[in-house]
Scaffold this motif. Structure first.
Motif, short mmCIF file in Angstrom:
data_model
loop_
_atom_site.label_atom_id
_atom_site.label_comp_id
_atom_site.label_asym_id
_atom_site.label_seq_id
_atom_site.Cartn_x
_atom_site.Cartn_y
_atom_site.Cartn_z
N THR A 1 0.77 -3.90 -3.44
CA THR A 1 -0.62 -3.74 -3.88
C THR A 1 -0.77 -2.75 -5.04
N ALA B 1 -11.95 -7.38 -4.38
CA ALA B 1 -10.95 -8.04 -3.54
C ALA B 1 -11.45 -9.44 -3.24
N ARG C 1 -5.81 -11.44 -2.23
CA ARG C 1 -5.05 -11.34 -0.98
C ARG C 1 -3.92 -12.37 -0.89
N ASN D 1 -9.78 -13.64 -1.77
CA ASN D 1 -8.68 -14.33 -1.10
C ASN D 1 -7.81 -15.13 -2.05
N VAL E 1 -0.84 -10.60 -1.91
CA VAL E 1 -0.56 -9.56 -0.92
C VAL E 1 0.01 -10.20 0.35
N ASN E 2 -0.57 -11.30 0.78
CA ASN E 2 -0.08 -12.01 1.97
C ASN E 2 1.32 -12.56 1.77
#
Length: 188
Positions: free
Chosen positions: A120, A90, A111, A92, A114-115
Motif C-alpha cells: 500500500t 479508496a 483495493r 475497489n 491490495v487484495n
C-alpha cells in the motif's frame, strides 16, 4: 527537507539580524565574496486523504517519502475546510491517478491491487508520483518506483530512484514551469 528547514532558519536569522548589522544581508559564494541567490522555496501542495479509508496511513507515508526525496515540492495534509490540490480516495478497482494540471488531481488507492498483495505504501507513493508529473515506466525493476505493478508483488520499494527524483525536481523548479498537461487517466 532537512536542508530546506535549515536553510530557512539561516535565512530568517540573517533577516532578523539585518538591522543590527546596519547593511544588506548576502550569502557568500564558494570563493567567499560572490553572492548567490537564495534557494527557491518549495511549492506546497496539499492533499486530502479523508476518503482514503483504511489506506490513510499509507497515503501519509507516501507523501512523507516524496518530502524526504525532493526539495522543490512539499506535500502537506490539507487543513480542515481547505480545498486540496490532491484528493485521495479508496475504491475497489485498480490503483490509478487522474492528474489535472501539474500538482493537481485525484488518486485512487484501489483495493484490487491490495487484495492481490501489492504494498500500500508503494502504491500511494507511485500514484502521487503521477500527480507530480511522472509517467509509468513499464516494464521496470523494483528500484524504479514508476515501474509500478510490473516489478511484481514482492516489490515493496516505495522510494523514487535518482532519475525520478530529478524529474520531479525539474517539474517543480522555479525556472521550469511547464504548461499544464492534459488530464489523462494513469492506471497501474
Amino acid at each position: 527537507m532537512h536542508v530546506r528547514t535549515l536553510t530557512g532558519g539561516l535565512a530568517a536569522t540573517l533577516l532578523m539580524s539585518l538591522p543590527l548589522l546596519g547593511g544588506q544581508a548576502s550569502a557568500a559564494g564558494p570563493s567567499g565574496g560572490s553572492t548567490v541567490p537564495a534557494a527557491a522555496a518549495a511549492r506546497i501542495l496539499t492533499y486530502d486523504a479523508s476518503g482514503s479509508a483504511e489506506f490513510k496511513s499509507a497515503v501519509d507515508r507516501g507523501a512523507a517519502i516524496w518530502n524526504e526525496s525532493v526539495d522543490s515540492v512539499e506535500l502537506r495534509p490539507a487543513a480542515s475546510g481547505q480545498r486540496a490540490n490532491i484528493r485521495v480516495l479508496a475504491d475497489n478497482g485498480w490503483p490509478r491517478a487522474l492528474p489535472g494540471s501539474l500538482g493537481n488531481g485525484t488518486v485512487y488507492i484501489g483495493r484490487q491491487a491490495v487484495n492481490q498483495g501489492y504494498n500500500t505504501v508503494r502504491i500511494s507513493s507511485h500514484e502521487l508520483g503521477h500527480i507530480l508529473g511522472l509517467p509509468d515506466r513499464k516494464p521496470g525493476p523494483c528500484s524504479s518506483l514508476m515501474s509500478g505493478s510490473s516489478a511484481g508483488v514482492p516489490c515493496t520499494n516505495p522510494y523514487p530512484n535518482a532519475a525520478e527524483k530529478a524529474e520531479v525536481e525539474g517539474n517543480f523548479s522555479a525556472t521550469s514551469r511547464a504548461p499544464a498537461p492534459r488530464p489523462v487517466l494513469v492506471g497501474d
